[in-house]
Design a protein around this motif. Sequence first.
Motif, PDB file in Angstrom:
ATOM      1  N   HIS A  33      -6.836  -8.722   7.935  1.00 55.52           N
ATOM      2  CA  HIS A  33      -5.592  -7.989   8.190  1.00 55.52           C
ATOM      3  C   HIS A  33      -5.792  -6.491   7.969  1.00 55.52           C
ATOM      4  O   HIS A  33      -5.293  -5.669   8.746  1.00 55.52           O
ATOM      5  CB  HIS A  33      -4.469  -8.505   7.292  1.00 55.52           C
ATOM      6  N   LEU A  34      -6.530  -6.132   6.935  1.00 59.86           N
ATOM      7  CA  LEU A  34      -6.806  -4.715   6.671  1.00 59.86           C
ATOM      8  C   LEU A  34      -7.602  -4.086   7.816  1.00 59.86           C
ATOM      9  O   LEU A  34      -7.358  -2.937   8.183  1.00 59.86           O
ATOM     10  CB  LEU A  34      -7.559  -4.548   5.351  1.00 59.86           C
ATOM     11  N   ALA A  35      -8.531  -4.835   8.384  1.00 60.70           N
ATOM     12  CA  ALA A  35      -9.325  -4.321   9.501  1.00 60.70           C
ATOM     13  C   ALA A  35      -8.423  -4.022  10.705  1.00 60.70           C
ATOM     14  O   ALA A  35      -8.606  -3.004  11.391  1.00 60.70           O
ATOM     15  CB  ALA A  35     -10.412  -5.320   9.889  1.00 60.70           C
ATOM     16  N   ILE A  36      -7.441  -4.867  10.956  1.00 63.58           N
ATOM     17  CA  ILE A  36      -6.510  -4.640  12.064  1.00 63.58           C
ATOM     18  C   ILE A  36      -5.651  -3.408  11.796  1.00 63.58           C
ATOM     19  O   ILE A  36      -5.447  -2.567  12.672  1.00 63.58           O
ATOM     20  CB  ILE A  36      -5.649  -5.894  12.306  1.00 63.58           C
TER      21      ILE A  36
ATOM     22  N   ARG B 172     -10.936   0.784  -2.055  1.00 58.80           N
ATOM     23  CA  ARG B 172      -9.482   0.853  -2.169  1.00 58.80           C
ATOM     24  C   ARG B 172      -8.913   1.206  -0.802  1.00 58.80           C
ATOM     25  O   ARG B 172      -9.462   2.024  -0.088  1.00 58.80           O
ATOM     26  CB  ARG B 172      -9.076   1.888  -3.200  1.00 58.80           C
ATOM     27  N   HIS B 173      -7.828   0.569  -0.469  1.00 61.42           N
ATOM     28  CA  HIS B 173      -7.169   0.773   0.815  1.00 61.42           C
ATOM     29  C   HIS B 173      -5.844   1.468   0.567  1.00 61.42           C
ATOM     30  O   HIS B 173      -5.165   1.196  -0.424  1.00 61.42           O
ATOM     31  CB  HIS B 173      -6.956  -0.573   1.509  1.00 61.42           C
ATOM     32  N   ARG B 174      -5.480   2.364   1.479  1.00 59.62           N
ATOM     33  CA  ARG B 174      -4.222   3.085   1.324  1.00 59.62           C
ATOM     34  C   ARG B 174      -3.570   3.268   2.694  1.00 59.62           C
ATOM     35  O   ARG B 174      -4.248   3.333   3.723  1.00 59.62           O
ATOM     36  CB  ARG B 174      -4.437   4.430   0.646  1.00 59.62           C
ATOM     37  N   ALA B 175      -2.261   3.333   2.673  1.00 63.23           N
ATOM     38  CA  ALA B 175      -1.506   3.596   3.893  1.00 63.23           C
ATOM     39  C   ALA B 175      -1.709   5.046   4.282  1.00 63.23           C
ATOM     40  O   ALA B 175      -1.832   5.924   3.425  1.00 63.23           O
ATOM     41  CB  ALA B 175      -0.026   3.300   3.663  1.00 63.23           C
ATOM     42  N   ILE B 176      -1.740   5.309   5.571  1.00 66.55           N
ATOM     43  CA  ILE B 176      -1.864   6.676   6.078  1.00 66.55           C
ATOM     44  C   ILE B 176      -0.455   7.171   6.390  1.00 66.55           C
ATOM     45  O   ILE B 176       0.127   6.820   7.421  1.00 66.55           O
ATOM     46  CB  ILE B 176      -2.766   6.740   7.323  1.00 66.55           C
ATOM     47  N   GLY B 177       0.081   7.946   5.489  1.00 63.30           N
ATOM     48  CA  GLY B 177       1.456   8.421   5.613  1.00 63.30           C
ATOM     49  C   GLY B 177       1.728   9.182   6.894  1.00 63.30           C
ATOM     50  O   GLY B 177       2.768   9.016   7.522  1.00 63.30           O
ATOM     51  N   ALA B 178       0.787  10.013   7.320  1.00 64.42           N
ATOM     52  CA  ALA B 178       0.998  10.806   8.535  1.00 64.42           C
ATOM     53  C   ALA B 178       1.143   9.912   9.764  1.00 64.42           C
ATOM     54  O   ALA B 178       1.975  10.172  10.634  1.00 64.42           O
ATOM     55  CB  ALA B 178      -0.154  11.795   8.725  1.00 64.42           C
ATOM     56  N   SER B 179       0.358   8.849   9.829  1.00 66.52           N
ATOM     57  CA  SER B 179       0.456   7.916  10.962  1.00 66.52           C
ATOM     58  C   SER B 179       1.788   7.187  10.949  1.00 66.52           C
ATOM     59  O   SER B 179       2.425   7.012  11.992  1.00 66.52           O
ATOM     60  CB  SER B 179      -0.676   6.886  10.925  1.00 66.52           C
TER      61      SER B 179
ATOM     62  N   LEU C  88       0.820  -1.214   0.000  1.00 65.45           N
ATOM     63  CA  LEU C  88       0.000   0.000   0.000  1.00 65.45           C
ATOM     64  C   LEU C  88       0.852   1.262   0.000  1.00 65.45           C
ATOM     65  O   LEU C  88       0.340   2.342  -0.284  1.00 65.45           O
ATOM     66  CB  LEU C  88      -0.951  -0.001   1.208  1.00 65.45           C
ATOM     67  N   GLY C  89       2.115   1.122   0.304  1.00 65.65           N
ATOM     68  CA  GLY C  89       3.001   2.278   0.283  1.00 65.65           C
ATOM     69  C   GLY C  89       3.169   2.867  -1.107  1.00 65.65           C
ATOM     70  O   GLY C  89       3.367   4.070  -1.264  1.00 65.65           O
ATOM     71  N   SER C  90       3.060   2.032  -2.125  1.00 60.34           N
ATOM     72  CA  SER C  90       3.255   2.524  -3.488  1.00 60.34           C
ATOM     73  C   SER C  90       1.978   3.071  -4.114  1.00 60.34           C
ATOM     74  O   SER C  90       2.020   3.995  -4.917  1.00 60.34           O
ATOM     75  CB  SER C  90       3.834   1.427  -4.376  1.00 60.34           C
ATOM     76  N   ARG C  91       0.827   2.484  -3.740  1.00 63.34           N
ATOM     77  CA  ARG C  91      -0.456   2.969  -4.278  1.00 63.34           C
ATOM     78  C   ARG C  91      -1.603   2.279  -3.552  1.00 63.34           C
ATOM     79  O   ARG C  91      -1.427   1.236  -2.937  1.00 63.34           O
ATOM     80  CB  ARG C  91      -0.568   2.721  -5.778  1.00 63.34           C
ATOM     81  N   ALA C  92      -2.777   2.883  -3.641  1.00 57.23           N
ATOM     82  CA  ALA C  92      -3.982   2.294  -3.061  1.00 57.23           C
ATOM     83  C   ALA C  92      -4.349   1.033  -3.838  1.00 57.23           C
ATOM     84  O   ALA C  92      -4.132   0.962  -5.056  1.00 57.23           O
ATOM     85  CB  ALA C  92      -5.124   3.295  -3.090  1.00 57.23           C
ATOM     86  N   ARG C  93      -4.877   0.048  -3.138  1.00 59.99           N
ATOM     87  CA  ARG C  93      -5.250  -1.220  -3.778  1.00 59.99           C
ATOM     88  C   ARG C  93      -6.510  -1.770  -3.119  1.00 59.99           C
ATOM     89  O   ARG C  93      -6.792  -1.494  -1.959  1.00 59.99           O
ATOM     90  CB  ARG C  93      -4.141  -2.253  -3.616  1.00 59.99           C
ATOM     91  N   SER C  94      -7.202  -2.612  -3.856  1.00 64.31           N
ATOM     92  CA  SER C  94      -8.355  -3.324  -3.304  1.00 64.31           C
ATOM     93  C   SER C  94      -7.860  -4.579  -2.589  1.00 64.31           C
ATOM     94  O   SER C  94      -6.716  -5.017  -2.780  1.00 64.31           O
ATOM     95  CB  SER C  94      -9.318  -3.724  -4.426  1.00 64.31           C
TER      96      SER C  94
ATOM     97  N   LEU D 269      -3.339   2.872  10.665  1.00 60.85           N
ATOM     98  CA  LEU D 269      -2.262   2.833   9.673  1.00 60.85           C
ATOM     99  C   LEU D 269      -2.772   2.785   8.239  1.00 60.85           C
ATOM    100  O   LEU D 269      -2.034   3.076   7.299  1.00 60.85           O
ATOM    101  CB  LEU D 269      -1.362   1.618   9.930  1.00 60.85           C
ATOM    102  N   VAL D 270      -4.028   2.405   8.062  1.00 59.66           N
ATOM    103  CA  VAL D 270      -4.622   2.244   6.737  1.00 59.66           C
ATOM    104  C   VAL D 270      -6.026   2.824   6.778  1.00 59.66           C
ATOM    105  O   VAL D 270      -6.704   2.748   7.808  1.00 59.66           O
ATOM    106  CB  VAL D 270      -4.681   0.734   6.357  1.00 59.66           C
ATOM    107  N   ASP D 271      -6.465   3.408   5.674  1.00 59.81           N
ATOM    108  CA  ASP D 271      -7.862   3.800   5.560  1.00 59.81           C
ATOM    109  C   ASP D 271      -8.421   3.290   4.243  1.00 59.81           C
ATOM    110  O   ASP D 271      -7.686   2.802   3.389  1.00 59.81           O
ATOM    111  CB  ASP D 271      -8.070   5.297   5.754  1.00 59.81           C
ATOM    112  N   SER D 272      -9.735   3.378   4.117  1.00 64.31           N
ATOM    113  CA  SER D 272     -10.433   2.833   2.953  1.00 64.31           C
ATOM    114  C   SER D 272     -11.243   3.920   2.279  1.00 64.31           C
ATOM    115  O   SER D 272     -11.822   4.771   2.951  1.00 64.31           O
ATOM    116  CB  SER D 272     -11.382   1.718   3.390  1.00 64.31           C
ATOM    117  N   VAL D 273     -11.282   3.848   0.963  1.00 67.03           N
ATOM    118  CA  VAL D 273     -12.056   4.802   0.168  1.00 67.03           C
ATOM    119  C   VAL D 273     -12.849   4.019  -0.862  1.00 67.03           C
ATOM    120  O   VAL D 273     -12.292   3.171  -1.579  1.00 67.03           O
ATOM    121  CB  VAL D 273     -11.113   5.808  -0.551  1.00 67.03           C
ATOM    122  N   ARG D 274     -14.146   4.278  -0.923  1.00 67.88           N
ATOM    123  CA  ARG D 274     -14.988   3.609  -1.923  1.00 67.88           C
ATOM    124  C   ARG D 274     -14.822   4.331  -3.247  1.00 67.88           C
ATOM    125  O   ARG D 274     -14.944   5.548  -3.324  1.00 67.88           O
ATOM    126  CB  ARG D 274     -16.445   3.611  -1.492  1.00 67.88           C
ATOM    127  N   GLU D 275     -14.504   3.562  -4.267  1.00 72.19           N
ATOM    128  CA  GLU D 275     -14.393   4.085  -5.635  1.00 72.19           C
ATOM    129  C   GLU D 275     -15.317   3.249  -6.508  1.00 72.19           C
ATOM    130  O   GLU D 275     -14.949   2.155  -6.939  1.00 72.19           O
ATOM    131  CB  GLU D 275     -12.950   3.996  -6.136  1.00 72.19           C
TER     132      GLU D 275
END
Length: 116
Positions: free
Chosen positions: A54-57, A74-81, A30-36, A63-69
């Motif tokens: 694992h994504l739920a944990i 799609r799940h992505r790493a939260i860089g600020a965290s 997820l560091g490189s890009r958002a993925r399903s 550390l990760v959030d989800s965006v509906r597209e």
Amino acid sequence: MSARPTALQAPTRQLAALADDTRWAILELLGSRARSASELAAELPVSRQAIAKHLAILEAAGLVDSVREGRSVRHRAIGASLSALADRLEAIGQQWESRLDRLAQRAEARAGAGGD
């Protein structure tokens, strides 16, 4: 829906989440890009259902959030965290380095004082 960790809980919850090899691998992807979850499952040797757990944990740890597209999530790493966690670990490392430097200086001073 899980509650966001408090400032004191966050590092331990985040480190516990990262202590699993599969979750670490997910975060690296997820560091490189958002993925399903399906995309992640295609790249890792675990099922899509396991990826979802694992994504739920990782999400509960902040550390990760989800965006509906459209129909996909799609799940992505939260860089600020991740940056905040890295900063805290760096600060601890610097404190230890400082303590070790002071200890070495004391040992050298004692060795010098005893060598006369």
